[in-house]
Design a protein around this motif. Structure first.
Motif, mmCIF file in Angstrom:
data_model
loop_
_atom_site.group_PDB
_atom_site.id
_atom_site.type_symbol
_atom_site.label_atom_id
_atom_site.label_comp_id
_atom_site.label_asym_id
_atom_site.label_seq_id
_atom_site.Cartn_x
_atom_site.Cartn_y
_atom_site.Cartn_z
ATOM 1 N N LYS A 100 74.467 46.478 68.086
ATOM 2 C CA LYS A 100 74.711 47.723 68.824
ATOM 3 C C LYS A 100 73.489 48.628 68.781
ATOM 4 C CE LYS A 100 79.753 47.906 68.300
ATOM 5 N NZ LYS A 100 80.901 48.621 67.672
ATOM 6 N N ALA A 101 72.845 48.715 67.608
ATOM 7 C CA ALA A 101 71.673 49.568 67.463
ATOM 8 C C ALA A 101 70.508 49.067 68.311
ATOM 9 C CB ALA A 101 71.263 49.648 65.998
ATOM 10 N N SER A 102 70.407 47.743 68.471
ATOM 11 C CA SER A 102 69.300 47.176 69.239
ATOM 12 C C SER A 102 69.488 47.382 70.741
ATOM 13 C CB SER A 102 69.173 45.677 68.954
ATOM 14 O OG SER A 102 70.210 44.942 69.597
ATOM 15 N N GLY A 103 70.747 47.456 71.181
ATOM 16 C CA GLY A 103 71.029 47.598 72.605
ATOM 17 C C GLY A 103 70.830 46.321 73.399
ATOM 18 N N ALA A 104 70.566 45.208 72.717
ATOM 19 C CA ALA A 104 70.329 43.939 73.399
ATOM 20 C C ALA A 104 71.630 43.336 73.903
ATOM 21 C CB ALA A 104 69.646 42.957 72.444
ATOM 22 N N PRO A 105 71.592 42.607 75.014
ATOM 23 C CA PRO A 105 72.780 41.851 75.438
ATOM 24 C C PRO A 105 73.198 40.903 74.330
ATOM 25 C CG PRO A 105 71.077 41.807 77.141
ATOM 26 C CD PRO A 105 70.447 42.391 75.918
ATOM 27 N N ALA A 106 74.490 40.740 74.150
ATOM 28 C CA ALA A 106 74.975 39.925 73.038
ATOM 29 C C ALA A 106 76.047 38.943 73.502
ATOM 30 C CB ALA A 106 75.522 40.810 71.924
ATOM 31 N N VAL A 107 75.888 37.701 73.074
ATOM 32 C CA VAL A 107 76.854 36.641 73.366
ATOM 33 C C VAL A 107 77.518 36.234 72.059
ATOM 34 C CG1 VAL A 107 77.150 34.278 74.193
ATOM 35 C CG2 VAL A 107 75.546 35.820 75.356
ATOM 36 N N LEU A 108 78.842 36.231 72.050
ATOM 37 C CA LEU A 108 79.583 35.772 70.880
ATOM 38 C C LEU A 108 79.820 34.275 71.020
ATOM 39 C CD1 LEU A 108 81.178 36.615 68.270
ATOM 40 C CD2 LEU A 108 83.215 36.608 69.721
ATOM 41 N N VAL A 109 79.367 33.517 70.030
ATOM 42 C CA VAL A 109 79.574 32.071 70.013
ATOM 43 C C VAL A 109 80.534 31.746 68.878
ATOM 44 C CG1 VAL A 109 78.492 29.857 69.521
ATOM 45 C CG2 VAL A 109 77.408 31.437 71.106
#
Length: 296
Positions: A110-119
């Motif tokens: 969340k702090a990075s703001g990067a798109p995130a994929v849950l695997v």
């Protein structure tokens, strides 16, 4: 011709399958794999060219509560790897409960703001597939994931689907690594890691986590055979005896297992000699940590 590229970090708790996923994505063994936690110590870049896209995957150490300075280094590697990348893959087990490590990693994401994929890995271990829906529901309440992909890294199930999803986070740009390069690790580091993998597989409990491996000689003969000297460092004299084994049996076993993988990696015959030395409490000695290649 490569026209797009993307840097993608793979993060998760120890022993969740990050290195197995990295190897499955690239299609080659670039990261060592064991059933013991904290196998990976360094960030490893693995490269995959797929069509016009070059993926650079960063396999990171398992996120854990550090108990040594080496542990501090490994945790910092994870934190830094989550920042300034095109996307982050958070890898979790198919359990409908978010552990402390996962909560901390989600905060980092969340702090990075990067798109995130849950695997969600290890779905092959679940007989009742509806339980995967429970895992999805729990994690969806914690973060707005760009995608959620169930996989089995061990069986390479779901890998193509995951790559299709990750294709969304690459950008037009130059090729970052040359053709044929699948990892940023130098040959000596790969060889040392292969030996350490066999240590982890052959030894029990705490001993292998207190070991480091150094390639002290690497000479190629005219006939292509490579002479390699390996030094294994451990923290206690009693551990040295156990690594060597009765009449050298354990050290011989580790060497034989490692030799097969090293020869496959190098594509030639090798002649390897191994020694075991004691360096007490090296995991809490910053100079020793750096000497063994664990650089911030």
């Amino acid at each position: 011709m490569i026209k797009k590229s993307g840097m993608i970090t793979i993060a998760g708790r120890p022993n969740v399958g990050k290195s197995t996923l990295t190897n499955a994505l690239v299609g080659e063994k670039v990261a060592i794999v064991t059933n013991k936690p904290q196998t990976t110590r360094n960030r490893i870049c693995a490269v995959l060219n797929r069509g016009e896209t070059q993926f650079v995957f960063m396999d990171t150490p398992g996120f854990h509560k550090a108990r040594t300075r080496l542990g501090d280094y490994m945790v910092n590697v994870v934190k830094e790897s989550v920042a300034d990348v095109d996307a982050v893959v958070l890898m979790v087990e198919p359990i409908a409960n978010i552990g402390t490590q996962e909560q901390l990693l989600i905060q980092q994401i969340k702090a990075s703001g990067a798109p995130a994929v849950l695997v969600i890995n290890k779905v092959d271990t679940i007989e009742e597939k509806e339980k995967i829906l429970e895992v999805i529901a729990v994690y969806s309440q914690e973060h707005d994931w760009d995608a959620i992909v169930p996989i089995s890294a061990k069986n390479a199930d779901g890998i193509e689907h995951l790559l299709d999803e990750l294709e969304k986070y690459v950008y037009e740009g130059p090729q970052l690594f040359p053709d044929g390069m699948v990892s940023d690790q130098p040959e000596r580091q790969v060889i040392a890691e292969i030996v350490r993998e066999k240590l982890l597989l052959c030894m029990d409990k705490e001993i292998p986590h207190g070991t480091a491996v150094e390639v002290t000689r690497f000479d190629e003969r005219d006939d292509g055979i490579i002479d390699i000297d390996i030094t294994i460092y451990c923290e206690k004299a009693s551990h040295k005896g156990m690594i060597i084994g009765k009449h050298g049996s354990m050290l011989k076993k580790i060497g034989e297992l490692a030799r097969k993988d090293i020869e496959a990696f190098m594509g030639t015959k090798i002649y390897m000699e191994s020694w075991v030395k004691v360096k007490e409490n090296w995991r809490d000695n910053l100079n020793q940590i750096r000497n063994f290649g664990y650089e911030a």
